[in-house]
Design a protein around this motif. Structure first.
Motif, PDB file in Angstrom:
ATOM      1  N   LEU A 215      -4.174 -44.648  -2.415  1.00 33.07           N
ATOM      2  CA  LEU A 215      -4.025 -46.076  -2.190  1.00 33.07           C
ATOM      3  C   LEU A 215      -5.052 -46.562  -1.170  1.00 33.07           C
ATOM      4  N   GLY A 219      -3.816 -51.772  -1.024  1.00 32.03           N
ATOM      5  CA  GLY A 219      -2.593 -51.346  -1.697  1.00 32.03           C
ATOM      6  C   GLY A 219      -1.479 -51.039  -0.714  1.00 32.03           C
ATOM      7  N   ALA A 240       3.877 -45.164  -5.872  1.00 29.46           N
ATOM      8  CA  ALA A 240       2.534 -45.639  -6.203  1.00 29.46           C
ATOM      9  C   ALA A 240       1.502 -44.525  -6.071  1.00 29.46           C
ATOM     10  N   SER A 241       1.659 -43.700  -5.046  1.00 31.43           N
ATOM     11  CA  SER A 241       0.746 -42.576  -4.860  1.00 31.43           C
ATOM     12  C   SER A 241       0.807 -41.624  -6.050  1.00 31.43           C
ATOM     13  N   ASN A 244      -0.777 -43.131  -9.173  1.00 27.37           N
ATOM     14  CA  ASN A 244      -2.244 -43.204  -9.095  1.00 27.37           C
ATOM     15  C   ASN A 244      -2.922 -41.842  -9.182  1.00 27.37           C
TER      16      ASN A 244
END
Length: 274
Positions: A215, A219, A240-241, A244
């Protein structure tokens, strides 16, 4: 990986010099092995007055043991409302002795990063003592602004500081995993320290580089700005990590500072690990 302290809890802190002034600290932490790694070498401690994350060095033996040694020694600091840098230094020195016992069994040795915040008193005022060794990070988010407080101890950060590469180039540089300072390898641990006044409205993020690899600051700011609770912020940052790429272990600790109306014994956190 080792977790010390309640993963979701809060305490109230009496501020010095004002008997009726208190602030509440509410925190949550979450860790994940990630999508690529077989072992989680991160460790975390949330044991007021100290909150920290340690990232065992990948590519070296027993990185998980090294990070565990650091958070265990830091977790032993309890039963007091405020501490000083000498107390943190002493705990890291004890952790080094523990780590070197393990490192002596390997040709490569072992080590870990460590970063975090601790409540301290300077000139009769409550402050956050932000400390760091390695490339795990501490951010402060307040009034919509995100600020990275720590400076990475890494080869690419030195290149950025020297003007050899940009911050964007550093994020994809092949030497991005090489750090220049750690706890381990028979070297005295030397943290950098910074002081930040404690005040209502602060949201503090302590994280391993498994988050910052996936991120950008933009982000990170988004998730800190759009989540109402520390628990939700930690959960969404880790999710989110992983979405991604999740190339590394990821550990996130989010700590919120709010106004409080009653004083509670700092040695008795309210809440429980889940």
């Amino acid at each position: 990986m080792t977790q010390i302290g309640d993963s979701n809890a809060h305490v109230s802190v009496a501020l010095p010099g004002a008997a009726d002034s208190t602030l509440t600290l509410t925190w949550s932490f979450l860790t994940d092995r990630g999508n690529k790694r077989a072992v989680n070498e991160d460790s975390v401690v949330a044991n007021p007055p100290l909150f920290a994350v340690a990232d065992g060095m990948g590519g070296h033996s027993a990185g998980d043991i090294a990070s565990a040694a650091v958070v265990t020694r830091l977790g032993d600091i309890s039963g007091r409302a405020y501490i000083d840098a000498d107390t943190i230094d002493a705990a890291l020195g004890s952790a080094l002795a523990d780590i070197d016992l393990v490192g002596d069994e390997s040709n490569l040795g072992t080590g870990t990063t460590v970063t975090g915040v601790a409540l301290t008193i300077v000139d009769d005022e409550a402050q956050w003592a932000v400390f760091n060794i390695g490339d795990s990070r501490v951010y402060f988010f307040i009034d919509g602004e995100l600020e990275q407080i720590t400076t990475d101890h890494s080869v690419v950060q030195e290149m950025v500081a020297a003007g050899l590469i940009t911050r964007e180039q550093a994020d994809v540089h092949p030497d991005g995993n090489i750090i220049t300072r750690a706890v381990g390898f028979h070297e005295k641990p030397v943290p950098d320290y910074a002081l930040v006044p404690i005040e209502p409205g602060q949201r503090i993020l302590v994280c391993s580089d498994g988050l910052t690899k996936e991120l950008t600051d933009h982000g990170i700011r988004h998730y800190l700005a759009t989540t109402a609770t520390a628990e939700r912020a930690a959960s969404e940052l880790v999710a989110a990590s992983l979405a991604n790429g999740g190339r590394d272990n990821v550990t996130v600790l989010v700590l919120d500072v709010t106004e409080a109306s009653d004083e509670v014994d700092l040695t008795q956190p309210r809440g429980s690990a889940r």
